[in-house]
Structures are given as C-alpha cells and as structure tokens.
Design a protein around this motif. Structure first.
Motif, mmCIF file in Angstrom:
data_model
loop_
_atom_site.group_PDB
_atom_site.id
_atom_site.type_symbol
_atom_site.label_atom_id
_atom_site.label_comp_id
_atom_site.label_asym_id
_atom_site.label_seq_id
_atom_site.Cartn_x
_atom_site.Cartn_y
_atom_site.Cartn_z
ATOM 1 N N SER A 17 -1.203 -0.443 18.081
ATOM 2 C CA SER A 17 -2.628 -0.717 18.284
ATOM 3 C C SER A 17 -3.387 0.541 18.690
ATOM 4 O O SER A 17 -4.592 0.507 18.902
ATOM 5 C CB SER A 17 -2.806 -1.793 19.367
ATOM 6 N N ASN A 18 -2.671 1.679 18.782
ATOM 7 C CA ASN A 18 -3.285 2.943 19.160
ATOM 8 C C ASN A 18 -3.924 3.595 17.934
ATOM 9 O O ASN A 18 -3.273 3.790 16.903
ATOM 10 C CB ASN A 18 -2.216 3.872 19.763
ATOM 11 N N HIS A 19 -5.208 3.947 18.036
ATOM 12 C CA HIS A 19 -5.943 4.502 16.891
ATOM 13 C C HIS A 19 -5.354 5.838 16.438
ATOM 14 O O HIS A 19 -5.272 6.116 15.239
ATOM 15 C CB HIS A 19 -7.423 4.684 17.251
ATOM 16 N N HIS A 20 -4.968 6.685 17.391
ATOM 17 C CA HIS A 20 -4.410 7.992 17.030
ATOM 18 C C HIS A 20 -3.061 7.844 16.336
ATOM 19 O O HIS A 20 -2.764 8.544 15.360
ATOM 20 C CB HIS A 20 -4.271 8.858 18.283
ATOM 21 N N ILE A 24 -2.002 8.919 12.372
ATOM 22 C CA ILE A 24 -0.805 9.673 11.989
ATOM 23 C C ILE A 24 0.032 8.860 11.016
ATOM 24 O O ILE A 24 0.540 9.380 10.014
ATOM 25 C CB ILE A 24 0.014 10.049 13.242
ATOM 26 N N LEU A 25 0.185 7.565 11.292
ATOM 27 C CA LEU A 25 0.947 6.687 10.407
ATOM 28 C C LEU A 25 0.339 6.647 9.007
ATOM 29 O O LEU A 25 1.063 6.647 8.008
ATOM 30 C CB LEU A 25 0.998 5.271 10.986
ATOM 31 N N PHE A 26 -0.992 6.631 8.954
ATOM 32 C CA PHE A 26 -1.649 6.585 7.643
ATOM 33 C C PHE A 26 -1.310 7.820 6.828
ATOM 34 O O PHE A 26 -1.000 7.721 5.626
ATOM 35 C CB PHE A 26 -3.167 6.465 7.817
ATOM 36 N N LEU A 31 1.957 9.852 2.321
ATOM 37 C CA LEU A 31 2.865 10.810 1.689
ATOM 38 C C LEU A 31 4.149 10.115 1.237
ATOM 39 O O LEU A 31 4.660 10.385 0.143
ATOM 40 C CB LEU A 31 3.194 11.940 2.665
ATOM 41 N N VAL A 32 4.666 9.222 2.078
ATOM 42 C CA VAL A 32 5.878 8.478 1.711
ATOM 43 C C VAL A 32 5.640 7.660 0.456
ATOM 44 O O VAL A 32 6.464 7.660 -0.472
ATOM 45 C CB VAL A 32 6.315 7.564 2.879
ATOM 46 N N PHE A 33 4.505 6.962 0.404
ATOM 47 C CA PHE A 33 4.168 6.138 -0.759
ATOM 48 C C PHE A 33 4.023 7.004 -2.012
ATOM 49 O O PHE A 33 4.529 6.660 -3.089
ATOM 50 C CB PHE A 33 2.874 5.377 -0.480
ATOM 51 N N PHE A 34 3.359 8.149 -1.861
ATOM 52 C CA PHE A 34 3.149 9.049 -2.987
ATOM 53 C C PHE A 34 4.482 9.553 -3.543
ATOM 54 O O PHE A 34 4.734 9.481 -4.756
ATOM 55 C CB PHE A 34 2.279 10.231 -2.546
ATOM 56 N N PHE A 35 5.347 10.052 -2.676
ATOM 57 C CA PHE A 35 6.619 10.608 -3.137
ATOM 58 C C PHE A 35 7.569 9.518 -3.638
ATOM 59 O O PHE A 35 8.379 9.768 -4.532
ATOM 60 C CB PHE A 35 7.275 11.422 -2.028
#
Length: 313
Positions: A17-20, A24-26, A31-35
C-alpha cells in the motif's frame, strides 16, 4: 443472507500500500513483462523462420512460449495498470475470467514442462527411435492433449469457485484474483471446493513432477555413461539449466497448492505466487531456449541478415 447485497466488484489489494514501493514495483515489473514477452516472441519467431529449428524439441518450445505469453498477459497488464493508476477495483466477471484463465493456462504450463522432459528423455535415451516416436502427428496430439486435459482437470473447481456467492467484504489480499484469497470472502461453506482444488492440483502438479523427475533421472543416468568428459559437461550444463526452472516451478507450486486448506498465510502465499506467475515466466525462455547454441546461432544469423538488409537500403 437474503438482506445482504451481492458484491459487484472486488478490490485487489496488491503487494503493497506504499506509494513509493508501488512506483518501484511498476518500473521493475514493466521491465519483467517486457523481457518476458520479448524473450518468448524471439523463441517463437526463430523457431518458425530457421529451418534448423524445425524439430520436435523446438515445436514444443514454440508452443510453450506462446503459452507463457498468454499467461503473462493474464496477470501482469492488469496489475501494472493498478500500480500506475492506483485503481484497484475489478469487476466480478473480470475477476472470474482471470481466475479461469489462470487455472487453464497454469495447468497447461505444467503439462508442457512434463511433455518437454519426456521429449528430452526420448532424444537422449532413445536417439535411434526419436524421429519415429516423436513424429509430427504425435507432437500435435501431445500439445492438443495438454490443452484438453488441462481444461478437464481445472475447469470444474474453478467453475465451482465462480458459483460461490459473495456478499460481504470485497478486498482480495493478493495481486490478482487468487483462489485462496477469493474463497475467504465467500458467504457460503467452501470446504468442498477446497477438496476439489486439492485433488485437481495434486493430480496436475505431482503427476507432471513425477514424469519430469523420472525423465531427468533417466537422462542423467544416460549422460553418466558418455565416455567423453566434454560431452558429459555439455549435457549436464543443459540439464542443470532446465532443472533450475523445474525447481522454481514445482517447489513454489507444491507449497502453494498441494495442501488441505487453501486459506494460508496471505503474505507468504503472495510471495510464492509471485515466483510462479512472474519470476519463472521471465526465466523460462532464456533458460530453455535462448542459451541454447542452435538458438543463439539462429538469432545471430537473423540479426546479421536484418542488418545487411538495412545497410543496403
């Protein structure tokens, strides 16, 4: 029960629930999704355009990569959207559709891993009969059988979960519509569904695990008989890479799904599910195919032809 209002949407809590942390997760998951997608698209493309990759092994890898692309699109785009916009709601039909696709495609992944292990067993332990056993018709039947069997095994419990009434809290403590988190919100007894899930996942995961372990056991035994030290080293390097995927896939899945109650420790369940649905999908194309010498040579040839074409124009 009659006075309670049915749930019309669910709120997927996510990983934090932490915005920061979500920012970072986004970035990381984008990158994970792209690769993941690029790696699998590369495997599919190379196996179609290069004549050296027109073998049963790469036929299975091509189908496996297509399957992983579909599986990644079931989980990550929706989660990335929620991280970017902070809109965590999902409609009830959308949640159920994600659940059904997760079960079907996830089951297919296990069957493909078992099938590819058997293919390697035939290629290494029965090389003289490989072309006869793994002919084009048999390969197509095996892939079709994976889809049909996955549907027959996983659709009943998934469909039963969809039919459960939801009329109370609507917050799913997960990053996708997971069965365990969903069942905790049900307004009815779900013990029979948990039993169905246990039986289905046990048959699916443990059955394919046995096939995979027996296949690689026979492969390793055959490799140990190779007189050449360099030949043994080369064969073991390939097997060790494949076994790494097997360990990640099966260890996380056995812990997560092969247990009596589906209502476990939510935080640890999310961590384990993350390995199965995200990490393993990223590693698979690079370990199974893109580190293979034939695939690397095919990729090099395609890039060389592309650069030559661009240079002429």
């Amino acid at each position: 029960m009659k006075n309670q209002t049915p749930v019309v949407e669910f709120i997927i809590f996510g990983l934090s629930s932490n915005h920061h942390v979500n920012a970072i997760l986004f970035v990381v998951l984008s990158l994970v999704f792209f690769f993941t997608v690029v790696g699998n698209v590369a495997v599919v493309t190379l196996s179609l355009v290069d004549h050296r990759l027109q073998t049963p092994m790469y036929f299975f890898l091509r189908n496996f990569s297509l399957l992983e692309i579909c599986f990644s699109f079931v989980i990550l785009p929706r989660f990335l959207y929620s991280l970017l916009t902070e809109r965590k709601s999902i409609s009830v039909p959308g949640c159920f559709l994600q659940l059904l696709l997760f079960f079907l495609l996830g089951a297919c992944i296990f069957f493909h891993v078992g099938m590819m292990s058997f293919d390697r067993y035939v290629a290494i332990c029965r090389p003289l009969r490989y072309g006869t056993i793994m002919n084009g018709r048999v390969c197509s039947q095996l892939v079709l059988g994976c889809w049909v069997t996955s549907f027959c095994i996983m659709f009943p419990p998934a469909f039963m979960a969809v039919l459960v009434p939801f009329c109370g809290p609507n917050v799913i403590d997960h990053f996708y519509c997971d069965t365990a988190a969903l069942l905790q919100l049900a307004c009815a007894d779900t013990a029979h569904i948990e039993v169905m899930l246990l039986v289905s996942t046990s048959v699916l995961i443990l059955g394919n695990f046995i096939v995979t372990i027996v296949s690689y056991g026979c492969i390793i035994t055959t490799i140990l008989r190779i007189p050449s030290a360099s030949g043994r080293k080369k064969a073991f390097s390939t097997c060790s890479a494949h076994l790494l995927v097997v360990v990640i896939l099966y260890s996380s899945s056995i812990f997560r799904y092969v247990r009596r109650s589906q209502r476990g420790a939510e935080e640890f369940d999310k961590f384990v599910a993350f390995f199965f649905s995200v990490v393993a999908q990223l590693f698979n194309p690079y370990i199974y195919a893109l580190r293979n010498a034939q695939v690397k040579q095919a990729l090099k040839d395609v890039c060389t032809r592309a650069f030559s074409t661009c240079a002429r124009h």
